[in-house]
Design a protein around this motif. Structure first.
Motif, PDB file in Angstrom:
ATOM      1  N   ILE A  87       0.847  -1.187   0.000  1.00 44.24           N
ATOM      2  CA  ILE A  87       0.000   0.000   0.000  1.00 44.24           C
ATOM      3  C   ILE A  87       0.885   1.241   0.000  1.00 44.24           C
ATOM      4  CG2 ILE A  87      -1.936  -1.082   1.182  1.00 44.24           C
ATOM      5  CD1 ILE A  87      -0.999   0.442   3.722  1.00 44.24           C
ATOM      6  N   PHE A  88       0.317   2.355  -0.398  1.00 45.45           N
ATOM      7  CA  PHE A  88       1.035   3.627  -0.349  1.00 45.45           C
ATOM      8  C   PHE A  88       0.952   4.212   1.053  1.00 45.45           C
ATOM      9  CE2 PHE A  88       0.724   3.402  -4.891  1.00 45.45           C
ATOM     10  CZ  PHE A  88       1.789   4.156  -5.348  1.00 45.45           C
ATOM     11  N   PHE A  89       2.061   4.795   1.484  1.00 45.68           N
ATOM     12  CA  PHE A  89       2.135   5.526   2.746  1.00 45.68           C
ATOM     13  C   PHE A  89       2.676   6.896   2.397  1.00 45.68           C
ATOM     14  CE2 PHE A  89       4.207   6.850   6.692  1.00 45.68           C
ATOM     15  CZ  PHE A  89       3.213   6.588   7.616  1.00 45.68           C
ATOM     16  N   LEU A  90       1.811   7.905   2.436  1.00 47.39           N
ATOM     17  CA  LEU A  90       2.171   9.258   2.021  1.00 47.39           C
ATOM     18  C   LEU A  90       2.331  10.121   3.260  1.00 47.39           C
ATOM     19  CD1 LEU A  90      -0.412   8.131   0.018  1.00 47.39           C
ATOM     20  CD2 LEU A  90       0.745   9.822  -1.368  1.00 47.39           C
ATOM     21  N   ALA A  91       3.564  10.617   3.479  1.00 48.07           N
ATOM     22  CA  ALA A  91       3.863  11.303   4.732  1.00 48.07           C
ATOM     23  C   ALA A  91       5.124  12.148   4.578  1.00 48.07           C
ATOM     24  CB  ALA A  91       4.069  10.264   5.840  1.00 48.07           C
ATOM     25  N   PRO A  92       5.407  12.988   5.580  1.00 50.87           N
ATOM     26  CA  PRO A  92       6.684  13.697   5.590  1.00 50.87           C
ATOM     27  C   PRO A  92       7.848  12.705   5.753  1.00 50.87           C
ATOM     28  CG  PRO A  92       5.139  14.677   7.153  1.00 50.87           C
ATOM     29  CD  PRO A  92       4.548  13.393   6.686  1.00 50.87           C
ATOM     30  N   GLN A  93       9.014  13.052   5.205  1.00 46.07           N
ATOM     31  CA  GLN A  93      10.156  12.148   5.206  1.00 46.07           C
ATOM     32  C   GLN A  93      10.575  11.718   6.609  1.00 46.07           C
ATOM     33  OE1 GLN A  93      11.576  10.732   2.401  1.00 46.07           O
ATOM     34  NE2 GLN A  93      12.458   9.407   3.963  1.00 46.07           N
ATOM     35  N   LYS A  94      10.543  12.608   7.581  1.00 44.44           N
ATOM     36  CA  LYS A  94      10.941  12.246   8.949  1.00 44.44           C
ATOM     37  C   LYS A  94      10.080  11.105   9.489  1.00 44.44           C
ATOM     38  CE  LYS A  94      12.757  12.730  13.120  1.00 44.44           C
ATOM     39  NZ  LYS A  94      13.106  11.407  13.554  1.00 44.44           N
ATOM     40  N   LEU A  95       8.789  11.153   9.253  1.00 44.68           N
ATOM     41  CA  LEU A  95       7.909  10.070   9.695  1.00 44.68           C
ATOM     42  C   LEU A  95       8.196   8.787   8.912  1.00 44.68           C
ATOM     43  CD1 LEU A  95       5.626   8.935  11.401  1.00 44.68           C
ATOM     44  CD2 LEU A  95       4.013   9.885   9.752  1.00 44.68           C
ATOM     45  N   ILE A  96       8.433   8.910   7.623  1.00 48.25           N
ATOM     46  CA  ILE A  96       8.791   7.738   6.814  1.00 48.25           C
ATOM     47  C   ILE A  96      10.046   7.084   7.379  1.00 48.25           C
ATOM     48  CG2 ILE A  96       9.677   7.007   4.557  1.00 48.25           C
ATOM     49  CD1 ILE A  96       7.703   9.055   3.317  1.00 48.25           C
ATOM     50  N   ASP A  97      11.052   7.897   7.705  1.00 49.53           N
ATOM     51  CA  ASP A  97      12.294   7.358   8.289  1.00 49.53           C
ATOM     52  C   ASP A  97      12.002   6.602   9.580  1.00 49.53           C
ATOM     53  OD1 ASP A  97      13.663   8.582   6.195  1.00 49.53           O
ATOM     54  OD2 ASP A  97      14.342  10.279   7.417  1.00 49.53           O
ATOM     55  N   ASP A  98      11.172   7.166  10.429  1.00 55.28           N
ATOM     56  CA  ASP A  98      10.844   6.521  11.704  1.00 55.28           C
ATOM     57  C   ASP A  98      10.072   5.214  11.490  1.00 55.28           C
ATOM     58  OD1 ASP A  98      12.128   8.584  12.976  1.00 55.28           O
ATOM     59  OD2 ASP A  98      10.303   9.599  13.629  1.00 55.28           O
ATOM     60  N   ILE A  99       9.130   5.204  10.565  1.00 56.31           N
ATOM     61  CA  ILE A  99       8.360   3.994  10.265  1.00 56.31           C
ATOM     62  C   ILE A  99       9.290   2.909   9.705  1.00 56.31           C
ATOM     63  CG2 ILE A  99       6.565   3.010   8.761  1.00 56.31           C
ATOM     64  CD1 ILE A  99       5.249   4.634  10.885  1.00 56.31           C
ATOM     65  N   GLN A 100      10.243   3.298   8.874  1.00 58.64           N
ATOM     66  CA  GLN A 100      11.179   2.325   8.311  1.00 58.64           C
ATOM     67  C   GLN A 100      12.069   1.705   9.391  1.00 58.64           C
ATOM     68  OE1 GLN A 100      12.795   4.839   5.165  1.00 58.64           O
ATOM     69  NE2 GLN A 100      11.743   3.596   3.628  1.00 58.64           N
ATOM     70  N   ILE A 101      12.435   2.471  10.400  1.00 58.96           N
ATOM     71  CA  ILE A 101      13.211   1.925  11.517  1.00 58.96           C
ATOM     72  C   ILE A 101      12.390   0.871  12.258  1.00 58.96           C
ATOM     73  CG2 ILE A 101      14.177   2.475  13.800  1.00 58.96           C
ATOM     74  CD1 ILE A 101      15.044   5.205  12.536  1.00 58.96           C
ATOM     75  N   VAL A 102      11.145   1.189  12.551  1.00 59.23           N
ATOM     76  CA  VAL A 102      10.265   0.233  13.233  1.00 59.23           C
ATOM     77  C   VAL A 102      10.082  -1.013  12.369  1.00 59.23           C
ATOM     78  CG1 VAL A 102       7.942  -0.150  14.132  1.00 59.23           C
ATOM     79  CG2 VAL A 102       9.097   2.022  14.559  1.00 59.23           C
ATOM     80  N   SER A 103       9.853  -0.824  11.076  1.00 58.86           N
ATOM     81  CA  SER A 103       9.661  -1.942  10.152  1.00 58.86           C
ATOM     82  C   SER A 103      10.902  -2.831  10.104  1.00 58.86           C
ATOM     83  CB  SER A 103       9.329  -1.415   8.755  1.00 58.86           C
ATOM     84  OG  SER A 103       9.135  -2.462   7.838  1.00 58.86           O
ATOM     85  N   HIS A 104      12.067  -2.235  10.214  1.00 62.16           N
ATOM     86  CA  HIS A 104      13.314  -3.004  10.223  1.00 62.16           C
ATOM     87  C   HIS A 104      13.343  -3.979  11.403  1.00 62.16           C
ATOM     88  CE1 HIS A 104      17.566  -3.916   9.749  1.00 62.16           C
ATOM     89  NE2 HIS A 104      17.730  -3.630  11.023  1.00 62.16           N
ATOM     90  N   HIS A 105      12.794  -3.566  12.534  1.00 58.85           N
ATOM     91  CA  HIS A 105      12.799  -4.405  13.739  1.00 58.85           C
ATOM     92  C   HIS A 105      11.619  -5.375  13.806  1.00 58.85           C
ATOM     93  CE1 HIS A 105      16.213  -2.413  15.540  1.00 58.85           C
ATOM     94  NE2 HIS A 105      15.669  -1.243  15.242  1.00 58.85           N
ATOM     95  N   TYR A 106      10.489  -5.026  13.203  1.00 63.93           N
ATOM     96  CA  TYR A 106       9.275  -5.829  13.337  1.00 63.93           C
ATOM     97  C   TYR A 106       8.870  -6.571  12.067  1.00 63.93           C
ATOM     98  CZ  TYR A 106       8.519  -3.898  17.940  1.00 63.93           C
ATOM     99  OH  TYR A 106       8.652  -3.563  19.259  1.00 63.93           O
ATOM    100  N   GLY A 107       9.595  -6.380  10.983  1.00 62.50           N
ATOM    101  CA  GLY A 107       9.270  -7.069   9.738  1.00 62.50           C
ATOM    102  C   GLY A 107       8.749  -6.114   8.681  1.00 62.50           C
ATOM    103  N   ASP A 108       8.730  -6.584   7.474  1.00 63.41           N
ATOM    104  CA  ASP A 108       8.307  -5.785   6.328  1.00 63.41           C
ATOM    105  C   ASP A 108       6.842  -5.374   6.471  1.00 63.41           C
ATOM    106  OD1 ASP A 108       7.848  -4.645   3.862  1.00 63.41           O
ATOM    107  OD2 ASP A 108       8.440  -6.412   2.706  1.00 63.41           O
ATOM    108  N   PHE A 109       6.583  -4.069   6.398  1.00 63.12           N
ATOM    109  CA  PHE A 109       5.212  -3.560   6.482  1.00 63.12           C
ATOM    110  C   PHE A 109       4.526  -3.541   5.112  1.00 63.12           C
ATOM    111  CE2 PHE A 109       5.973  -0.823  10.539  1.00 63.12           C
ATOM    112  CZ  PHE A 109       5.912  -1.958  11.322  1.00 63.12           C
TER     113      PHE A 109
END
Length: 186
Positions: A87-109
């Motif tokens: 799915i698309f996730f449309l957001a400011p880059q800082k939030l995208i960076d934070d979500i990608q960090i969480v995804s790295h630890h919890y699995g591919d979103f």
């Protein structure tokens, strides 16, 4: 479905922001704050919640304030346990960076990240993002006390238009001028 519409102060009767747009092809999530997933579960029950999570088409975050985005991680995480559909996730880059960090630890979103910062230029204040054959989103800068705040208009099946501002200062930007003549304004 309005799953919350307050800011800063949550009460028993009102949760932080979070909007679930229903279309014949799936669901669009706008500003899922903390508690958004719990509100879906409470309103729809476990079976329909699973259906909703599997059929989310995109998530739009108007700006990076807690009362507009802190439910995104739990929503993406629970969704990733049910489907691998991107799915698309449309957001400011800082939030995208934070979500990608969480995804790295919890699995591919299973997300296609779209940074919508700085996309406008002097010639065109509106940016169009094609999600799929039946949905596109137009975004415009809105005046708020945080960088990269955006309002949007969802265009579903080239006929239904829904404008969403997130937070903005009334008469301080061009949101109302750009997205006039819509079917619904949130």
């Amino acid at each position: 479905t309005f799953l919350g519409s307050t800011t800063k102060f949550v009460s028993v009767l009102r949760n932080n922001s979070g909007y679930l747009i229903h279309s014949k092809n799936g669901f669009i999530v706008l500003d899922p704050s903390e508690g958004f997933l719990g509100q879906i579960k409470r309103k729809y029950g476990p079976k329909l919640t699973e259906y909703i999570l599997k059929n989310i088409e995109c998530i739009w975050i108007s700006h990076y304030h807690h009362d507009h985005c802190f439910g995104a991680c739990s929503l993406l995480y629970e969704r990733s346990k049910l489907t691998e559909k991107e799915i698309f996730f449309l957001a400011p880059q800082k939030l995208i960076d934070d979500i990608q960090i969480v995804s790295h630890h919890y699995g591919d979103f299973h997300v296609i990240y779209h940074n919508r910062e700085g996309q406008t230029d002097e010639k065109s204040e509106v940016v169009t993002i094609q999600i799929d054959d039946h949905l596109y989103i137009q975004s415009v800068d809105v005046f708020h006390d945080v960088p990269f705040a955006k309002g949007c208009m969802l265009v579903i099946d080239n006929s239904i238009k829904i404008a969403f501002s997130g937070d903005r200062a009334y008469k301080q930007d061009r949101f109302a001028d750009v997205f006039k003549n819509v079917d619904a304004l949130i």
